[in-house]
Design an enzyme around this catalytic site. Structure first.
Site, short mmCIF file in Angstrom:
data_model
loop_
_atom_site.label_atom_id
_atom_site.label_comp_id
_atom_site.label_asym_id
_atom_site.label_seq_id
_atom_site.Cartn_x
_atom_site.Cartn_y
_atom_site.Cartn_z
CD GLU A 130 -2.34 5.93 -1.35
OE1 GLU A 130 -1.10 6.52 -1.51
OE2 GLU A 130 -2.28 4.62 -1.67
CD GLU A 139 1.31 0.39 2.78
OE1 GLU A 139 0.02 0.93 2.35
OE2 GLU A 139 2.18 -0.29 1.88
CE LYS A 163 -6.49 1.44 0.85
NZ LYS A 163 -5.61 2.37 0.47
CG ASP A 208 -7.12 1.78 -2.52
OD1 ASP A 208 -7.11 2.64 -2.00
OD2 ASP A 208 -5.92 1.31 -2.71
CG ASP A 266 -3.62 2.18 -5.47
OD1 ASP A 266 -3.42 1.30 -4.14
OD2 ASP A 266 -3.24 3.52 -5.28
CB SER A 267 -1.80 -3.24 -4.24
OG SER A 267 -2.90 -3.92 -3.96
O1 KIV Z 1 -3.69 -0.82 -2.40
C1 KIV Z 1 -3.51 -1.79 -1.48
O2 KIV Z 1 -3.52 -2.76 -1.70
C2 KIV Z 1 -3.67 -1.03 -0.20
C3 KIV Z 1 -3.28 -2.00 0.87
C4 KIV Z 1 -1.83 -2.02 1.05
C5 KIV Z 1 -3.66 -1.33 2.18
O3 KIV Z 1 -3.87 0.22 -0.03
#
Ligand code: KIV
Length: 301
Positions: free
Chosen positions: A135, A202, A133, A103, A64-65
């Site tokens: 958090e 992280e 993934k 994510d 989600d970056s």
């Molecule tokens: O969103 C993302 O790119 C991430 C990475 C920093 C692991 O969660």
């Protein structure tokens, strides 16, 4: 997009593509057992996923970056399920071998367990991802259990969890005090028990990440967490020098594509302005005979 026929080129693949096998969540665990470092990169589009897959990366995270490095938001909070599905689909069209992880964006798994399972399922059903993934630590155990029991592999994410940036008071390293470190270790153990196949760590002290990696049997994937993790992940736009705003301390720039892009764009603008582009080589040619026939036709009128 140009309508001129493309020139076909052959692509050099670094690893032996014909012998490569699809990476799965089980491969992650085998790699940890064999102490082989796991490689992971983010991607948000088809060409990047293709290049990473052909380079031989083990896993591609559609992070989600995306919100920050592609969509230009100040943080990851505005990213929606629709954004993630759209970009995950493009990535899955580009990658054949890497384990693809979608994510889960802010509020797609925190509201209810039912919503968490449904949204996780969309990544596999609609977007071609292999896993998701999310958090958080102990507060996510219920959602993780439910998603895993629906047959969806889940990767956890501990330490600096960007979706909690407002709670954490900024993008700051985590687990630096003895009590915070103990809590992080407990969370990692809880995520393993809940069924995660791996955990991203992280921005946590390298010593702590190494200890966690020793204490759990699932792989840890570090970003700003030192060399003691079982694998490493970087945000591709940071690695390529494509993100203009800031570079995290833990990033290693392998290229400076922002400057390189600007150079190429400036050269193109200059070429167009000075009529050095396009040349005959970039233009569609007409047979002289046909051209003369056209002139004749026009002359008649
Ligand atoms: O969103 C993302 O790119 C991430 C990475 C920093 C692991 O969660």
């Amino acid at each position: 997009m140009s309508t001129i026929a493309p020139v076909l080129t052959t692509v050099t693949v670094s690893s032996n593509a014909s012998q490569r096998k699809k990476i799965t969540a089980a491969t992650f665990r085998q790699k940890k057992e064999r102490r082989e470092p796991i490689t992971m990169l983010t991607a948000y589009d088809y060409p990047t996923a293709l290049a990473e897959d052909q380079a031989g990366v083990d896993s591609i995270l559609v992070g989600d970056s995306l919100g920050m490095v592609v969509l230009g938001y100040p943080n990851t909070l505005p990213v929606t399920m629709e954004d993630m599905i759209h970009h995950s689909k493009a990535v899955s069209r580009g990658a054949k071998f890497a384990l693809l992880i979608g994510d889960m964006p802010f509020l797609s798994y925190q509201v209810s367990t039912q919503e968490a399972v449904r949204n996780a399922g969309r990544f596999l059903q609609e977007a071609g991802m292999d896993a998701v993934k999310l958090e958080g630590g102990r507060e996510r155990v219920e959602a993780i259990r439910a998603i895993v029991s629906a047959g969806i592999p889940v990767m956890g994410h501990l330490g600096l969890t960007p979706q909690s940036v407002n709670q954490l008071g900024g993008f700051k390293p985590q687990g630096k005090t003895a009590s915070a470190a103990k809590r992080l270790l407990e969370d990692a153990m809880l995520l393993e028990q809940a069924g995660c196949f791996g955990i991203v760590l992280e921005s946590v002290p390298a010593k702590l990440a190494e200890l966690i990696s020793q204490k759990i049997s699932i792989p840890t994937i570090g970003i700003g967490a030192g060399v003691g993790c079982d694998g490493q992940v970087l945000v591709t736009h940071d690695l390529l020098g494509l993100f203009d705003r800031f570079t995290p301390k833990f990033d290693k720039k392998y290229a400076d594509f922002h400057d390189e892009m600007q150079r190429a764009f400036s050269e193109y603008i200059e070429d167009v302005q000075t009529k050095h582009f396009p040349t005959d080589a970039h233009s569609v040619m007409m047979d002289d005979k046909e051209w003369q026939a056209l002139q004749k036709e026009l002359d008649k009128k």
